[in-house]
Design an enzyme around this catalytic site. Structure first.
Site, mmCIF file in Angstrom:
data_model
loop_
_atom_site.group_PDB
_atom_site.id
_atom_site.type_symbol
_atom_site.label_atom_id
_atom_site.label_comp_id
_atom_site.label_asym_id
_atom_site.label_seq_id
_atom_site.Cartn_x
_atom_site.Cartn_y
_atom_site.Cartn_z
ATOM 1 N N TRP A 86 2.943 7.936 -2.281
ATOM 2 C CA TRP A 86 4.352 8.113 -2.686
ATOM 3 C C TRP A 86 4.427 9.101 -3.853
ATOM 4 O O TRP A 86 5.275 10.000 -3.856
ATOM 5 C CB TRP A 86 4.931 6.766 -3.115
ATOM 6 C CG TRP A 86 6.367 6.808 -3.525
ATOM 7 C CD1 TRP A 86 7.449 6.615 -2.721
ATOM 8 C CD2 TRP A 86 6.888 7.079 -4.844
ATOM 9 N NE1 TRP A 86 8.610 6.753 -3.452
ATOM 10 C CE2 TRP A 86 8.296 7.031 -4.758
ATOM 11 C CE3 TRP A 86 6.290 7.351 -6.071
ATOM 12 C CZ2 TRP A 86 9.137 7.249 -5.854
ATOM 13 C CZ3 TRP A 86 7.108 7.574 -7.170
ATOM 14 C CH2 TRP A 86 8.521 7.518 -7.056
ATOM 15 N N SER A 125 -7.425 -5.514 -5.356
ATOM 16 C CA SER A 125 -8.533 -6.047 -4.564
ATOM 17 C C SER A 125 -9.830 -6.024 -5.361
ATOM 18 O O SER A 125 -9.959 -5.287 -6.352
ATOM 19 C CB SER A 125 -8.704 -5.240 -3.272
ATOM 20 O OG SER A 125 -9.398 -4.036 -3.529
ATOM 21 N N SER A 126 -10.781 -6.811 -4.889
ATOM 22 C CA SER A 126 -12.085 -6.831 -5.561
ATOM 23 C C SER A 126 -12.770 -5.471 -5.441
ATOM 24 O O SER A 126 -13.704 -5.178 -6.178
ATOM 25 C CB SER A 126 -12.963 -7.946 -4.982
ATOM 26 O OG SER A 126 -12.925 -7.935 -3.574
ATOM 27 N N TRP A 178 -11.763 -2.030 -8.232
ATOM 28 C CA TRP A 178 -12.460 -1.684 -9.489
ATOM 29 C C TRP A 178 -13.214 -0.364 -9.369
ATOM 30 O O TRP A 178 -13.583 0.234 -10.383
ATOM 31 C CB TRP A 178 -13.473 -2.774 -9.865
ATOM 32 C CG TRP A 178 -12.856 -4.107 -10.160
ATOM 33 C CD1 TRP A 178 -12.882 -5.204 -9.350
ATOM 34 C CD2 TRP A 178 -12.120 -4.491 -11.342
ATOM 35 N NE1 TRP A 178 -12.198 -6.242 -9.962
ATOM 36 C CE2 TRP A 178 -11.734 -5.834 -11.173
ATOM 37 C CE3 TRP A 178 -11.757 -3.824 -12.519
ATOM 38 C CZ2 TRP A 178 -10.995 -6.538 -12.130
ATOM 39 C CZ3 TRP A 178 -11.025 -4.521 -13.467
ATOM 40 C CH2 TRP A 178 -10.654 -5.861 -13.266
ATOM 41 N N ARG A 210 -5.004 -1.801 8.719
ATOM 42 C CA ARG A 210 -6.240 -2.545 8.490
ATOM 43 C C ARG A 210 -5.983 -3.639 7.462
ATOM 44 O O ARG A 210 -5.000 -3.613 6.733
ATOM 45 C CB ARG A 210 -7.374 -1.621 8.027
ATOM 46 C CG ARG A 210 -7.028 -0.794 6.794
ATOM 47 C CD ARG A 210 -8.225 0.066 6.341
ATOM 48 N NE ARG A 210 -7.825 0.974 5.277
ATOM 49 C CZ ARG A 210 -7.469 2.248 5.473
ATOM 50 N NH1 ARG A 210 -7.464 2.752 6.689
ATOM 51 N NH2 ARG A 210 -7.110 2.999 4.448
ATOM 52 N N SER A 233 -8.309 -4.562 5.021
ATOM 53 C CA SER A 233 -8.947 -4.272 3.727
ATOM 54 C C SER A 233 -9.348 -5.550 2.980
ATOM 55 O O SER A 233 -9.042 -5.721 1.798
ATOM 56 C CB SER A 233 -8.030 -3.401 2.858
ATOM 57 O OG SER A 233 -7.737 -2.181 3.500
ATOM 58 N N ASP A 251 0.828 -1.212 0.000
ATOM 59 C CA ASP A 251 0.000 0.000 0.000
ATOM 60 C C ASP A 251 0.862 1.261 0.000
ATOM 61 O O ASP A 251 1.989 1.256 0.484
ATOM 62 C CB ASP A 251 -0.920 -0.020 1.233
ATOM 63 C CG ASP A 251 -2.099 0.923 1.083
ATOM 64 O OD1 ASP A 251 -2.373 1.376 -0.045
ATOM 65 O OD2 ASP A 251 -2.743 1.215 2.110
ATOM 66 N N LEU A 286 10.501 -20.767 -4.237
ATOM 67 C CA LEU A 286 9.512 -19.866 -3.628
ATOM 68 C C LEU A 286 8.164 -19.972 -4.335
ATOM 69 O O LEU A 286 8.098 -19.942 -5.567
ATOM 70 C CB LEU A 286 10.023 -18.417 -3.741
ATOM 71 C CG LEU A 286 9.024 -17.327 -3.326
ATOM 72 C CD1 LEU A 286 8.903 -17.247 -1.809
ATOM 73 C CD2 LEU A 286 9.439 -15.965 -3.874
ATOM 74 N N ASN A 331 1.245 3.470 -2.876
ATOM 75 C CA ASN A 331 1.778 3.927 -4.168
ATOM 76 C C ASN A 331 1.306 5.342 -4.505
ATOM 77 O O ASN A 331 2.085 6.178 -4.964
ATOM 78 C CB ASN A 331 1.318 2.999 -5.303
ATOM 79 C CG ASN A 331 1.941 1.625 -5.200
ATOM 80 O OD1 ASN A 331 2.842 1.402 -4.403
ATOM 81 N ND2 ASN A 331 1.441 0.694 -6.006
ATOM 82 N N GLY A 332 0.018 5.587 -4.287
ATOM 83 C CA GLY A 332 -0.563 6.898 -4.616
ATOM 84 C C GLY A 332 0.050 7.997 -3.772
ATOM 85 O O GLY A 332 0.408 9.070 -4.277
ATOM 86 N N HIS A 347 2.497 3.553 -8.947
ATOM 87 C CA HIS A 347 2.254 2.139 -9.276
ATOM 88 C C HIS A 347 3.432 1.574 -10.067
ATOM 89 O O HIS A 347 3.859 0.443 -9.844
ATOM 90 C CB HIS A 347 0.960 1.992 -10.083
ATOM 91 C CG HIS A 347 -0.275 2.365 -9.316
ATOM 92 N ND1 HIS A 347 -0.502 1.932 -8.026
ATOM 93 C CD2 HIS A 347 -1.356 3.133 -9.639
ATOM 94 C CE1 HIS A 347 -1.661 2.419 -7.601
ATOM 95 N NE2 HIS A 347 -2.195 3.150 -8.558
HETATM 96 C C1 IPE Z 1 -5.538 -2.756 -0.322
HETATM 97 O O1 IPE Z 1 -5.213 -1.410 -0.423
HETATM 98 C C2 IPE Z 1 -5.422 -3.427 -1.658
HETATM 99 C C3 IPE Z 1 -4.079 -3.552 -2.218
HETATM 100 C C4 IPE Z 1 -2.970 -3.152 -1.660
HETATM 101 C C5 IPE Z 1 -3.998 -4.180 -3.502
HETATM 102 P P1 IPE Z 1 -6.304 -0.267 -0.634
HETATM 103 O O2 IPE Z 1 -5.558 0.997 -0.778
HETATM 104 O O3 IPE Z 1 -7.211 -0.652 -1.731
HETATM 105 O O4 IPE Z 1 -7.115 -0.329 0.723
HETATM 106 P P2 IPE Z 1 -7.956 0.816 1.478
HETATM 107 O O5 IPE Z 1 -8.954 1.336 0.479
HETATM 108 O O6 IPE Z 1 -7.005 1.863 1.909
HETATM 109 O O7 IPE Z 1 -8.584 0.120 2.643
HETATM 110 C C1 IPE Z 2 -1.538 0.265 -3.444
HETATM 111 O O1 IPE Z 2 -1.327 1.637 -3.443
HETATM 112 C C2 IPE Z 2 -1.759 -0.291 -4.828
HETATM 113 C C3 IPE Z 2 -3.151 -0.743 -5.074
HETATM 114 C C4 IPE Z 2 -4.136 -0.719 -4.230
HETATM 115 C C5 IPE Z 2 -3.419 -1.290 -6.402
HETATM 116 P P1 IPE Z 2 -2.541 2.666 -3.449
HETATM 117 O O2 IPE Z 2 -2.904 2.956 -4.860
HETATM 118 O O3 IPE Z 2 -3.652 2.173 -2.614
HETATM 119 O O4 IPE Z 2 -1.860 3.943 -2.800
HETATM 120 P P2 IPE Z 2 -2.518 4.924 -1.747
HETATM 121 O O5 IPE Z 2 -3.052 4.101 -0.628
HETATM 122 O O6 IPE Z 2 -3.593 5.675 -2.456
HETATM 123 O O7 IPE Z 2 -1.380 5.804 -1.321
HETATM 124 MG MG MG Z 3 -4.106 2.363 -0.667
#
Ligand code: IPE
Ligand code: IPE
Ligand code: MG
Length: 256
Positions: free
Chosen positions: A35, A75-76, A79, A204, A206, A30, A141, A32-33, A47
């Site tokens: 960052w 995650s589901s 989308w 959490r 999630s 978690d 692995l 990436n956004g 990403h």
């Molecule tokens: C969980 O992260 C899913 C993945 C890392 C692929 P999210 O960013 O989707 O979770 P929430 O929305 O913060 O709970």
């Molecule tokens: C995790 O990073 C990647 C995916 C859920 C696919 P996020 O995209 O959730 O990054 P934040 O949580 O918005 O920083």
């Molecule tokens: Mg996230």
């Protein structure tokens, strides 16, 4: 004794009662956004950088002798993000399989995909199947990729398949036990995660591995996934080694 208790008594047979080395590490990748936002870059750059981290951590986990590494990649519920971000993530997955599959195979890594397959586009589906088929005979692995994964969805499909078996008369209701439920989950045959790491400081699950996480140890490093690295992974292993897992028993019981 429940199946969970039996398995835990076995897994916890470490003489000093310490957790030692995790057989199965699962990571919620978690941040990436965030960052990207911290650098005034579009989320997609986060990403892209996240895939570099993924590549590094897979190699490193294999080098450390981890048996199973599960990565939450989509995650589901993901989308519901803007369509442009979703299609970027699908493209990243596509490119990752195309570019990295041969290398994973060379490194004896076995890919396993968990998550709902129904409803995925045929091109994504065939990529996932290709990754599993190409690496199917490998013995190193086990890289478990959670894609279009949600634990409630997984549990719902498992319950439905048991209900169908009961209605066909193949299974009696009193035969439904923990072992049967586990065997109908996407993770059938995999050990439960010992250690679950979620980067970015969020604390959490999630909708990740709700059943399998029953006795996992949790770690929430503050770094965003693109900044996570080999040292951070080793540090997580060290913290895990200092944890005492009791599984509802008493301290030191496993050692006798
Ligand atoms: C969980 O992260 C899913 C993945 C890392 C692929 P999210 O960013 O989707 O979770 P929430 O929305 O913060 O709970
Ligand atoms: C995790 O990073 C990647 C995916 C859920 C696919 P996020 O995209 O959730 O990054 P934040 O949580 O918005 O920083
Ligand atoms: Mg996230």
């Amino acid at each position: 004794m429940t199946a969970t208790a039996q398995r835990n008594a076995f897994d916890n047979a470490c003489p000093d009662g310490k957790a030692a080395f995790p057989r199965h590490v699962a990571i919620i990748m978690d941040g990436n956004g965030r960052w990207a936002r911290e650098r005034d870059l579009p989320r997609t750059e986060g990403h892209r950088k996240g895939v570099d981290t993924l590549r590094k951590i897979v190699r490193h986990a294999a080098k450390r002798g981890i048996g199973y590494l599960t990565l939450f990649s989509f995650s589901s519920e993901n989308w519901t993000r803007p369509e442009a971000e979703v299609s970027f993530l699908m493209g990243l997955l596509q490119r990752f399989v195309q570019r990295d599959l041969a290398d994973l195979d060379r490194n004896n890594i076995k890919v396993r995909i968990i998550g709902e397959r129904t409803g995925l586009s045929p091109d994504i589906l065939s990529l996932l199947e290709e990754a599993e088929t190409v690496t199917g005979k490998n013995t190193g692995l086990v890289l478990v990729v959670a894609f279009n994964y949600g634990a409630r969805n997984e549990l719902t499909r498992a319950v439905r398949s048991i209900a169908e078996a009961v209605s066909r008369g193949e299974v009696a209701p009193e035969e439904v036990d923990e072992t049967m439920i586990a065997s109908r989950l996407d993770t059938a045959g995999l050990p439960d995660p010992d250690l679950i790491i979620r980067t970015s400081g969020e604390q959490r699950l999630s909708n990740f591995l709700l059943w399998q996480a029953a006795y996992a140890e949790f770690l929430f490093p503050s770094s965003n996934w693109p900044d996570f690295n080999e040292d951070a992974f080793d540090e997580a292993l060290a913290v895990f080694a200092g944890r005492e897992r009791r599984y509802g028993g008493l301290s030191g019981q496993a050692g006798g």
